[in-house]
Design a protein around this motif. Structure first.
Motif, PDB file in Angstrom:
ATOM      1  N   ALA A 210      62.489   7.720  37.124  1.00 19.72           N
ATOM      2  CA  ALA A 210      61.655   6.725  37.800  1.00 19.72           C
ATOM      3  C   ALA A 210      60.236   7.238  37.985  1.00 19.72           C
ATOM      4  N   GLU A 211      60.102   8.533  38.339  1.00 17.75           N
ATOM      5  CA  GLU A 211      58.770   9.104  38.505  1.00 17.75           C
ATOM      6  C   GLU A 211      58.043   9.198  37.172  1.00 17.75           C
ATOM      7  N   VAL A 212      58.762   9.538  36.102  1.00 18.94           N
ATOM      8  CA  VAL A 212      58.135   9.598  34.780  1.00 18.94           C
ATOM      9  C   VAL A 212      57.663   8.212  34.355  1.00 18.94           C
ATOM     10  N   SER A 213      58.473   7.187  34.621  1.00 24.27           N
ATOM     11  CA  SER A 213      58.075   5.816  34.285  1.00 24.27           C
ATOM     12  C   SER A 213      56.858   5.393  35.090  1.00 24.27           C
ATOM     13  N   ASP A 214      56.828   5.756  36.365  1.00 24.51           N
ATOM     14  CA  ASP A 214      55.672   5.431  37.192  1.00 24.51           C
ATOM     15  C   ASP A 214      54.422   6.146  36.695  1.00 24.51           C
ATOM     16  N   LEU A 215      54.586   7.381  36.225  1.00 23.93           N
ATOM     17  CA  LEU A 215      53.457   8.124  35.654  1.00 23.93           C
ATOM     18  C   LEU A 215      52.909   7.424  34.418  1.00 23.93           C
ATOM     19  N   GLU A 216      53.789   6.970  33.525  1.00 22.81           N
ATOM     20  CA  GLU A 216      53.342   6.287  32.310  1.00 22.81           C
ATOM     21  C   GLU A 216      52.608   4.996  32.652  1.00 22.81           C
ATOM     22  N   GLN A 217      53.065   4.306  33.690  1.00 22.07           N
ATOM     23  CA  GLN A 217      52.386   3.075  34.086  1.00 22.07           C
ATOM     24  C   GLN A 217      50.982   3.368  34.607  1.00 22.07           C
ATOM     25  N   ARG A 218      50.831   4.433  35.381  1.00 23.44           N
ATOM     26  CA  ARG A 218      49.507   4.786  35.878  1.00 23.44           C
ATOM     27  C   ARG A 218      48.591   5.236  34.748  1.00 23.44           C
ATOM     28  N   ILE A 219      49.170   5.958  33.759  1.00 21.32           N
ATOM     29  CA  ILE A 219      48.353   6.388  32.609  1.00 21.32           C
ATOM     30  C   ILE A 219      47.867   5.168  31.830  1.00 21.32           C
ATOM     31  N   ALA A 220      48.746   4.184  31.583  1.00 22.36           N
ATOM     32  CA  ALA A 220      48.348   2.967  30.869  1.00 22.36           C
ATOM     33  C   ALA A 220      47.290   2.202  31.654  1.00 22.36           C
ATOM     34  N   ARG A 221      47.431   2.155  32.975  1.00 27.34           N
ATOM     35  CA  ARG A 221      46.441   1.469  33.790  1.00 27.34           C
ATOM     36  C   ARG A 221      45.101   2.194  33.739  1.00 27.34           C
ATOM     37  N   ASN A 222      45.118   3.538  33.826  1.00 28.82           N
ATOM     38  CA  ASN A 222      43.873   4.304  33.768  1.00 28.82           C
ATOM     39  C   ASN A 222      43.170   4.118  32.431  1.00 28.82           C
ATOM     40  N   ARG A 223      43.951   4.103  31.338  1.00 28.56           N
ATOM     41  CA  ARG A 223      43.321   3.895  30.025  1.00 28.56           C
ATOM     42  C   ARG A 223      42.686   2.511  29.941  1.00 28.56           C
ATOM     43  N   ALA A 224      43.382   1.511  30.449  1.00 25.27           N
ATOM     44  CA  ALA A 224      42.815   0.161  30.422  1.00 25.27           C
ATOM     45  C   ALA A 224      41.530   0.087  31.239  1.00 25.27           C
ATOM     46  N   LEU A 225      41.503   0.750  32.385  1.00 22.54           N
ATOM     47  CA  LEU A 225      40.289   0.749  33.202  1.00 22.54           C
ATOM     48  C   LEU A 225      39.143   1.454  32.496  1.00 22.54           C
ATOM     49  N   VAL A 226      39.430   2.577  31.859  1.00 22.60           N
ATOM     50  CA  VAL A 226      38.381   3.318  31.158  1.00 22.60           C
ATOM     51  C   VAL A 226      37.868   2.515  29.965  1.00 22.60           C
ATOM     52  N   GLU A 227      38.782   1.894  29.216  1.00 24.77           N
ATOM     53  CA  GLU A 227      38.351   1.081  28.080  1.00 24.77           C
ATOM     54  C   GLU A 227      37.447  -0.061  28.536  1.00 24.77           C
ATOM     55  N   HIS A 228      37.794  -0.671  29.645  1.00 22.53           N
ATOM     56  CA  HIS A 228      37.037  -1.836  30.106  1.00 22.53           C
ATOM     57  C   HIS A 228      35.727  -1.441  30.776  1.00 22.53           C
ATOM     58  N   GLN A 252      36.421   6.373  41.004  1.00 29.54           N
ATOM     59  CA  GLN A 252      36.876   7.756  40.883  1.00 29.54           C
ATOM     60  C   GLN A 252      37.603   7.991  39.561  1.00 29.54           C
ATOM     61  N   ILE A 253      38.412   7.020  39.144  1.00 32.89           N
ATOM     62  CA  ILE A 253      39.142   7.166  37.883  1.00 32.89           C
ATOM     63  C   ILE A 253      38.173   7.260  36.705  1.00 32.89           C
ATOM     64  N   THR A 254      37.183   6.379  36.679  1.00 33.06           N
ATOM     65  CA  THR A 254      36.230   6.393  35.570  1.00 33.06           C
ATOM     66  C   THR A 254      35.358   7.650  35.605  1.00 33.06           C
ATOM     67  N   LYS A 255      35.001   8.114  36.799  1.00 36.43           N
ATOM     68  CA  LYS A 255      34.194   9.325  36.898  1.00 36.43           C
ATOM     69  C   LYS A 255      34.964  10.529  36.372  1.00 36.43           C
ATOM     70  N   ARG A 256      36.217  10.666  36.754  1.00 32.05           N
ATOM     71  CA  ARG A 256      37.035  11.773  36.254  1.00 32.05           C
ATOM     72  C   ARG A 256      37.278  11.644  34.753  1.00 32.05           C
ATOM     73  N   ALA A 257      37.402  10.401  34.271  1.00 31.11           N
ATOM     74  CA  ALA A 257      37.602  10.197  32.832  1.00 31.11           C
ATOM     75  C   ALA A 257      36.388  10.663  32.052  1.00 31.11           C
ATOM     76  N   VAL A 258      35.196  10.398  32.562  1.00 32.63           N
ATOM     77  CA  VAL A 258      33.974  10.860  31.891  1.00 32.63           C
ATOM     78  C   VAL A 258      33.941  12.381  31.833  1.00 32.63           C
ATOM     79  N   GLN A 259      34.270  13.044  32.931  1.00 32.19           N
ATOM     80  CA  GLN A 259      34.279  14.505  32.951  1.00 32.19           C
ATOM     81  C   GLN A 259      35.325  15.067  31.992  1.00 32.19           C
TER      82      GLN A 259
END
Length: 326
Positions: A210-228, A252-259
């Motif tokens: 369940a934690e691994v699935s939740d991690l994958e969902q957050r990763i997909a959400r972070n990628r979508a935010l960075v792409e947009h 914060q997510i986009t700032k860390r993604a840039v770094q």
């Protein structure tokens, strides 16, 4: 009525008999008979076609004229109505119209506007006149917008490939850091078992699916935010419209993604061009000393922590006294 006209009318009637009803597909036999009848009609009309080609002055474009006449015969067979006129009369006007259109396309000096200025159509090969290859003049004509469009398309393709590679590296980094963080949290939640000598042994539990699935969902959400947010790319609406994430969290997510992506560019050889541009090198060969790029350093570990309200405290009975907190 001449014998040729009578033969043409009989051949047309034979073709009309084999024509299928509206909305039905012709059978193999009908297609064969239609092809034979079409070839028969072309043979009978061939003298008339040659006469019209000479009449319209298209002897220099004989093959093209024969092709448009064959198209005229095909269209005439599809639209011919025996109740209105004979086929020989109908086909004459069809051939004339096709040849007139061909002459206007190939010989622009026949148009009234061209006659006013005494324009003359000249072949490109006539301009060469030295026995060179016939295709050379067409190849020599350069389209002004071809090179900029090609360069722009190639640039867009390379930029898109670089963006995809950067995002894939960013996602791989997030996954590695997230799994490492989950494994550390899993070590805390372990069971104590006793060996025969009554000394405690530690048994590490496996990662929670369940934690691994939740991690994958957050990763997909972070990628979508960075792409947009960073690359202005379209993303799935259900990934962006998350009511549990605030604007500050998105920042914060986009700032860390840039770094993170900047550090990936600094060490990955695939992004050498980006690294040189970011470091200040002059890639166009212009004057001036190039600025040395910033030395590469390992990516900074940015753990993917649960959103606010998702973090669960560690129970006191599962606390590891040997764990060192820096």
């Amino acid at each position: 009525m001449s014998k040729t006209t009578e033969a043409i009318e009989k051949a047309v009637q034979a073709v009309l008999v084999q024509r299928p009803a509206e909305g039905e597909e012709p059978t193999a036999r009908q297609r064969r008979e239609l092809d034979r009848g079409y070839a028969r009609i072309l043979t009978l009309i061939a003298p008339r076609i040659r006469h019209f080609i000479r009449q319209y002055g298209l002897t220099a474009h004989w093959e093209d004229a024969e092709q448009v006449c064959a198209i005229a015969v095909h269209r005439a067979l599809q639209t011919y109505d025996p109740a209105k006129a004979q086929f020989t009369t109908f086909i004459n006007w069809m051939i004339r119209g096709e040849l007139q259109g061909l002459r206007f396309r190939l010989m622009t000096d026949q148009r009234p506007s061209a006659r006013k200025v005494s324009a003359t159509t000249v072949s490109l090969h006539a301009l060469v006149g030295n026995g060179e290859d016939e295709t050379e003049m067409e190849v020599a004509i350069e389209e002004e917008s071809a090179l900029p469009l090609t360069e722009a398309s190639a640039s867009n393709y390379l930029a898109g490939s670089a963006i995809d590679a950067l995002l894939d590296g960013y996602v791989a980094h997030l996954r590695a850091v997230g799994l490492q963080q989950l494994s550390r949290r899993t070590r805390v939640r372990r069971d104590r078992v006793f060996a025969p000598d009554d000394r405690p042994r530690l048994k590490i539990n496996a990662l929670d699916p369940a934690e691994v699935s939740d991690l994958e969902q957050r990763i997909a959400r972070n990628r979508a935010l960075v792409e947009h947010r960073l690359f202005d790319l379209p993303a799935a609406g259900h990934l962006l419209d998350d009511p549990s994430i605030t604007k500050e969290r998105v920042r914060q997510i986009t700032k860390r993604a840039v770094q993170t992506m900047a550090e990936l560019v600094a060490k990955d050889p695939r992004f050498a061009v980006m690294r040189e541009v970011a470091g200040g090198k002059r890639l166009d060969g212009s004057a001036g000393a190039p600025i040395a790029p910033t030395p590469a350093r390992p990516p900074r570990v940015q753990p993917i922590m649960p959103d606010r309200g998702e973090r669960q405290p560690i129970p006191a009975d599962q606390h590891d006294p040997t764990r060192v907190v820096h």
